[in-house]
Scaffold this active site. Structure first.
Site, short mmCIF file in Angstrom:
data_model
loop_
_atom_site.label_atom_id
_atom_site.label_comp_id
_atom_site.label_asym_id
_atom_site.label_seq_id
_atom_site.Cartn_x
_atom_site.Cartn_y
_atom_site.Cartn_z
N SER A 122 1.05 -1.29 -0.09
CA SER A 122 0.25 -0.02 0.07
C SER A 122 0.67 1.32 0.01
O SER A 122 1.96 1.23 0.50
CB SER A 122 -0.94 0.12 1.21
OG SER A 122 -1.48 1.24 1.30
N SER A 123 0.22 2.18 -0.60
CA SER A 123 0.84 3.49 -0.55
C SER A 123 1.28 4.20 0.72
O SER A 123 2.08 4.85 0.89
CB SER A 123 0.34 4.45 -1.50
OG SER A 123 -0.89 4.85 -0.94
N CYS A 124 0.59 3.57 1.78
CA CYS A 124 0.74 4.09 3.05
C CYS A 124 1.87 3.83 3.91
O CYS A 124 2.33 4.11 4.88
CB CYS A 124 -0.37 3.72 4.08
SG CYS A 124 -0.31 1.99 4.39
N TYR A 131 0.00 -0.83 10.27
CA TYR A 131 -0.38 -1.49 9.12
C TYR A 131 0.82 -1.11 8.13
O TYR A 131 1.23 -2.31 7.46
CB TYR A 131 -1.75 -1.21 8.55
CG TYR A 131 -1.89 -1.51 7.15
CD1 TYR A 131 -2.20 -2.82 6.77
CD2 TYR A 131 -1.63 -0.77 6.13
CE1 TYR A 131 -2.50 -3.34 5.49
CE2 TYR A 131 -1.94 -0.99 4.61
CZ TYR A 131 -2.12 -2.51 4.46
OH TYR A 131 -2.56 -2.92 3.17
N LYS A 176 3.61 -3.88 6.30
CA LYS A 176 3.93 -3.79 4.74
C LYS A 176 5.40 -3.55 4.21
O LYS A 176 5.82 -4.10 3.38
CB LYS A 176 2.86 -2.92 4.08
CG LYS A 176 1.59 -3.45 3.96
CD LYS A 176 1.32 -4.54 3.26
CE LYS A 176 -0.12 -5.17 3.22
NZ LYS A 176 -0.07 -6.61 2.38
N HIS A 204 -12.55 2.04 3.23
CA HIS A 204 -11.72 3.02 2.66
C HIS A 204 -12.72 4.33 2.26
O HIS A 204 -14.10 4.01 2.31
CB HIS A 204 -10.99 2.85 1.95
CG HIS A 204 -9.65 2.08 2.09
ND1 HIS A 204 -8.52 2.56 3.01
CD2 HIS A 204 -9.47 0.59 2.07
CE1 HIS A 204 -7.67 1.43 3.23
NE2 HIS A 204 -8.35 0.29 2.71
#
Length: 317
Positions: A115-117, A144, A148, A187
């Site tokens: 994920s871009s987070c 999270y 990742k 989301h």
């Protein structure tokens, strides 16, 4: 144990972990549409990816050639804030089990989906892959994100030590068929679709959106994401971190307006500024993948139309 290199073929055995989720199901659709004949999957009842012994036995028995690791525990700001322990533990367990068992089974290539987070909260924009680990994370989804990041590092470490060819793909915000529309865990975009739909049915005069509406987000239709993932496997990308996105973004206010137009809600937008905004902006640089010859195809209005249709057709998890 080192892996061997081979070109993916229509007969290659391809395991998609998380095939019932939004990303995994899109990858399966893309593989099936392209004529891949040996796509392998297993439901949670058949294979608990948090069970190391079960995953190892599955990999040793099936011996897939390629693996798409799309399984994860995911959610929005509320879910990440409420269940941080579950988010970090379950994601670490899934990743560790699948990646290590794939290595032990001699899997040729693996694509880990994140994920871009994973990128710092205050990143320069657009966000390049080499910005990873250059600053503090967004607190609302830090557990999270750390899980990742660990998956990305695990793939890189195995490549260096064992000669594997495991790459990582970091998508922007995704939406589309098989999305999660539960308002407690979803989301922002699927939550907006459901809230706009229900407001329309009730005949409400306004739709209340969390935050100020000023943060900017990039939204990609999930079938484009799946296309990028299969493209990476077919192109033989051996390793490394790749962003997958559109390269353009919109404000939350703009996407909320686009949602109410797609849904056909006639009321006005109202913003609850007592609620958190999250990260101010997340726009991914997609130059690295674009240089390989791939770019997204689905524009936001068309993607929202398709997503809302799937919601109306019963996709209301």
């Amino acid at each position: 144990m080192s892996t061997t290199t081979a070109t993916i073929t229509k007969a290659s055995k391809i395991y998609v972990a998380g095939h019932r989720g939004m990303v995994g199901s899109a990858i399966v659709r893309r593989l099936n549409a392209s004529g891949y004949e040996n796509v392998l999957s297993a439901t949670r009842a058949e294979l608990d990816l948090e069970d190391n012994h079960a995953v190892r036995s599955f990999m040793q028995r099936e011996k897939p050639d390629y693996v798409f690791l799309a399984a994860a525990k995911v959610g929005g700001i509320y879910a990440n804030n409420t269940y941080p322990g579950e988010f970090i533990f379950q994601n670490l367990a899934i990743q560790n089990n699948v990646i290590h068992s794939a290595y032990e089974a001699g899997v040729q290539r693996l694509l880990f989906l994140g994920s871009s987070c994973i990128y710092p909260r205050e990143c320069p924009q657009p966000i390049r892959e080499d910005y990873l680990l250059t600053g503090p994370l967004e607190p609302t989804n830090q557990p999270y994100a750390i899980a990742k990041i660990a998956g990305v590092e695990l793939c890189d470490a195995y490549n260096r030590q064992y000669g594997t060819q495991y790459a990582s793909a970091m998508p922007t915000n995704l939406y589309g068929p098989n999305d999660n529309y539960d308002l407690a865990t979803s989301h922002v975009l699927p939550a907006l679709i459901r809230k706009a739909h229900e407001a329309k049915l009730r005949g409400d005069h306004e739709l209340v959106v969390w935050g100020t509406g000023t943060p900017r987000r990039e939204f990609m239709y999930v079938d484009d994401m799946a296309d990028a993932c299969v493209f990476m496997m077919e192109s033989g990308v051996p390793s490394g971190l790749f962003n997958i996105g559109l390269g353009t973004d919109v404000t939350i206010r703009e996407v909320a307006q686009a949602v109410i137009e797609a849904v056909g809600f006639d009321g006005k937008l109202t913003f609850d500024t007592t609620k958190p905004d999250g990260t101010p902006r997340k726009l991914l640089s997609v130059d690295k993948l674009k240089a390989l010859g791939w770019k997204a195809k689905t524009e936001l209005p068309e993607g929202l139309r398709l997503a809302y249709q799937s919601f109306l057709n019963g996709d209301k998890r």
